[in-house]
Design a protein around this motif. Structure first.
Motif, mmCIF file in Angstrom:
data_model
loop_
_atom_site.group_PDB
_atom_site.id
_atom_site.type_symbol
_atom_site.label_atom_id
_atom_site.label_comp_id
_atom_site.label_asym_id
_atom_site.label_seq_id
_atom_site.Cartn_x
_atom_site.Cartn_y
_atom_site.Cartn_z
ATOM 1 N N HIS A 87 0.837 -1.212 0.000
ATOM 2 C CA HIS A 87 0.000 0.000 0.000
ATOM 3 C C HIS A 87 0.867 1.255 0.000
ATOM 4 O O HIS A 87 0.578 2.217 -0.731
ATOM 5 C CB HIS A 87 -0.897 0.017 1.244
ATOM 6 N N LEU A 88 1.916 1.271 0.802
ATOM 7 C CA LEU A 88 2.771 2.448 0.897
ATOM 8 C C LEU A 88 3.507 2.721 -0.407
ATOM 9 O O LEU A 88 3.670 3.875 -0.823
ATOM 10 C CB LEU A 88 3.788 2.273 2.026
ATOM 11 N N LEU A 89 3.951 1.660 -1.082
ATOM 12 C CA LEU A 89 4.751 1.814 -2.295
ATOM 13 C C LEU A 89 3.920 1.788 -3.575
ATOM 14 O O LEU A 89 4.424 2.129 -4.645
ATOM 15 C CB LEU A 89 5.825 0.722 -2.346
ATOM 16 N N GLU A 90 2.667 1.317 -3.487
ATOM 17 C CA GLU A 90 1.648 1.388 -4.546
ATOM 18 C C GLU A 90 1.634 0.278 -5.601
ATOM 19 O O GLU A 90 0.728 0.278 -6.437
ATOM 20 C CB GLU A 90 1.711 2.743 -5.277
ATOM 21 N N PRO A 91 2.540 -0.709 -5.654
ATOM 22 C CA PRO A 91 2.519 -1.637 -6.792
ATOM 23 C C PRO A 91 1.541 -2.803 -6.605
ATOM 24 O O PRO A 91 1.886 -3.966 -6.820
ATOM 25 C CB PRO A 91 3.958 -2.144 -6.829
ATOM 26 N N MET A 92 0.305 -2.515 -6.206
ATOM 27 C CA MET A 92 -0.662 -3.568 -5.904
ATOM 28 C C MET A 92 -1.320 -4.106 -7.169
ATOM 29 O O MET A 92 -1.882 -3.349 -7.967
ATOM 30 C CB MET A 92 -1.736 -3.049 -4.950
ATOM 31 N N PHE A 93 -1.228 -5.447 -7.328
ATOM 32 C CA PHE A 93 -1.989 -6.148 -8.364
ATOM 33 C C PHE A 93 -2.657 -7.348 -7.705
ATOM 34 O O PHE A 93 -2.064 -8.004 -6.840
ATOM 35 C CB PHE A 93 -1.077 -6.621 -9.501
ATOM 36 N N TYR A 94 -3.881 -7.620 -8.106
ATOM 37 C CA TYR A 94 -4.644 -8.753 -7.573
ATOM 38 C C TYR A 94 -5.421 -9.381 -8.727
ATOM 39 O O TYR A 94 -5.997 -8.679 -9.559
ATOM 40 C CB TYR A 94 -5.620 -8.293 -6.483
ATOM 41 N N GLU A 95 -5.465 -10.721 -8.739
ATOM 42 C CA GLU A 95 -6.140 -11.411 -9.831
ATOM 43 C C GLU A 95 -6.760 -12.716 -9.336
ATOM 44 O O GLU A 95 -6.048 -13.586 -8.831
ATOM 45 C CB GLU A 95 -5.128 -11.724 -10.941
ATOM 46 N N PRO A 96 -8.068 -12.896 -9.450
ATOM 47 C CA PRO A 96 -8.675 -14.197 -9.156
ATOM 48 C C PRO A 96 -8.354 -15.189 -10.261
ATOM 49 O O PRO A 96 -8.218 -14.811 -11.431
ATOM 50 C CB PRO A 96 -10.173 -13.892 -9.095
ATOM 51 N N HIS A 97 -8.244 -16.467 -9.902
ATOM 52 C CA HIS A 97 -7.940 -17.486 -10.897
ATOM 53 C C HIS A 97 -9.124 -17.643 -11.856
ATOM 54 O O HIS A 97 -10.272 -17.729 -11.415
ATOM 55 C CB HIS A 97 -7.633 -18.820 -10.222
ATOM 56 N N PRO A 98 -8.877 -17.663 -13.149
ATOM 57 C CA PRO A 98 -10.003 -17.722 -14.104
ATOM 58 C C PRO A 98 -10.850 -18.978 -13.991
ATOM 59 O O PRO A 98 -12.031 -18.966 -14.362
ATOM 60 C CB PRO A 98 -9.299 -17.653 -15.473
ATOM 61 N N ASP A 99 -10.276 -20.064 -13.458
ATOM 62 C CA ASP A 99 -11.014 -21.320 -13.318
ATOM 63 C C ASP A 99 -11.458 -21.595 -11.888
ATOM 64 O O ASP A 99 -11.948 -22.691 -11.599
ATOM 65 C CB ASP A 99 -10.159 -22.492 -13.817
ATOM 66 N N GLY A 100 -11.255 -20.650 -11.001
ATOM 67 C CA GLY A 100 -11.621 -20.838 -9.596
ATOM 68 C C GLY A 100 -10.521 -21.490 -8.795
ATOM 69 O O GLY A 100 -10.116 -20.986 -7.754
ATOM 70 N N VAL A 101 -10.020 -22.618 -9.254
ATOM 71 C CA VAL A 101 -8.897 -23.303 -8.607
ATOM 72 C C VAL A 101 -7.990 -23.860 -9.704
ATOM 73 O O VAL A 101 -8.401 -24.016 -10.859
ATOM 74 C CB VAL A 101 -9.351 -24.458 -7.681
ATOM 75 N N GLU A 102 -6.761 -24.165 -9.338
ATOM 76 C CA GLU A 102 -5.832 -24.775 -10.286
ATOM 77 C C GLU A 102 -6.201 -26.246 -10.488
ATOM 78 O O GLU A 102 -6.504 -26.961 -9.527
ATOM 79 C CB GLU A 102 -4.407 -24.667 -9.761
ATOM 80 N N ALA A 103 -6.142 -26.691 -11.731
ATOM 81 C CA ALA A 103 -6.528 -28.070 -12.064
ATOM 82 C C ALA A 103 -5.359 -29.029 -11.860
ATOM 83 O O ALA A 103 -4.209 -28.681 -12.115
ATOM 84 C CB ALA A 103 -7.006 -28.131 -13.507
ATOM 85 N N ASP A 104 -5.679 -30.224 -11.358
ATOM 86 C CA ASP A 104 -4.725 -31.333 -11.261
ATOM 87 C C ASP A 104 -3.405 -30.959 -10.592
ATOM 88 O O ASP A 104 -2.326 -31.109 -11.182
ATOM 89 C CB ASP A 104 -4.443 -31.904 -12.653
#
Length: 313
Positions: free
Chosen positions: A165-182
């Motif tokens: 938050h202080l340095l600002e380089p925030m990225f967030y991404e939900p997995h497109p499939d919900g969970v990783e497969a296998d």
């Protein structure tokens, strides 16, 4: 100087330009040593666990990807950080639940407190989580959690979100499939520090220094780029060396009970509790019974910048 010109007029003219004269600052920009901003504080697991249990009945994984309670420091104006650069939280997952996969800039780790049958999947590798284990989630690694056992499971999370938050380089991404497969199952992984292995390392250190003296082992390598981890054992009746450091620290009680003297004040703790020790506050830990503490620190950041200063006596 123009006729009638005054310092007050001069100040008004550049204040309107969003500027301030360095010779008359309203608030100093430099001070002789770190300020006492964030406060020492202890959160008690015995108080938190019943609330998590209630949340388990009222909040499911369709409402939130993570059922957790964040510990925010009681300093005035703060609503999130546990210490300046790190946030800690308690989390619970019920049997059959899956906390969906996501990834983000902040580094994260978890200390497992109670329950068996949970696992985490980090970048396609499935690793079981058991009490006393410490597991890492490096920056931008996909990670999910699930409970396929029969008991509620509880752990503590630590993240460097406030630093991001202080340095600002925030990225967030939900997995497109919900969970990783296998995912691939792994008992041994560089992201997992098993309690049994940590205990054996502490035993080996104890044999070197003798009974009755505190010992510590670092968890790593690898370590998270911004967070250092150390497990400390304090025998019954023993005390750690008085320490003051520019690093921010959070201590989690893995075993035992005792108290911490922080800046001259006593803070009582026992299993599962969380102890916030902000930068430059002198502290030492006393054990009533043999205690093990996980130390979570932003020391790597300060060390890399040349700002780490530690005093012990």
């Amino acid at each position: 100087m123009a006729s009638g010109d005054t310092l007050d007029q001069l100040y008004a003219d550049f204040a309107n330009l969003n500027m301030e004269g360095g010779w008359h600052r309203r608030f100093p920009a430099l001070w002789p040593e770190p300020r006492r901003n964030f406060l020492p504080h202890v959160w008690h697991y015995a108080q938190v666990k019943p609330i998590l249990d209630r949340a388990g009945l009222l909040v499911d994984t369709t409402q939130a990807e993570r059922r957790n309670l964040t510990m925010f420091n009681p300093v005035e104006g703060n609503t999130y950080s546990t210490v300046r650069t790190i946030v800690a939280a308690y989390q619970m997952i019920r049997p059959g639940e899956i906390a969906r996969s996501h990834r983000h800039t902040p580094n994260a780790l978890r200390l497992i407190l109670e329950g068996r049958g949970t696992y985490t999947v980090v970048d396609g590798t499935r690793v079981e989580m058991r009490p006393g284990d410490v597991l890492l989630t490096p920056s931008m690694a996909w990670h999910s959690h699930a409970n396929d056992g029969g008991n509620d499971c509880y752990w503590m999370d630590f993240l460097d979100v406030p630093l991001v938050h202080l340095l600002e380089p925030m990225f967030y991404e939900p997995h497109p499939d919900g969970v990783e497969a296998d995912p691939t199952r792994a008992e041994v992984s560089p992201i997992a520090f098993r309690w049994e292995e940590t205990r054996d390392r502490l035993d080996a250190q104890q044999a070197l220094v003798g009974l009755g003296r505190p010992v510590a082992v670092d968890l790593g390598p690898p370590q998270l780029a911004s967070i250092a981890l150390r497990m400390i054992r304090v025998p019954a009746g023993a005390v750690t060396a008085p320490t003051r450091t520019t690093a921010n620290n959070i201590f989690a009680v893995v075993r035992g009970s005792g108290r911490s003297e922080i800046d001259g004040q006593a803070h009582i703790w026992s299993f599962g509790d969380t102890i916030a020790v902000p930068a430059w506050r002198p502290f030492e830990h006393f054990a009533d019974e043999e205690a093990v503490l996980l130390q979570v620190s932003d020391a790597p950041v300060l060390e890399r910048l040349g700002w780490l200063r530690t005093q012990t006596s």
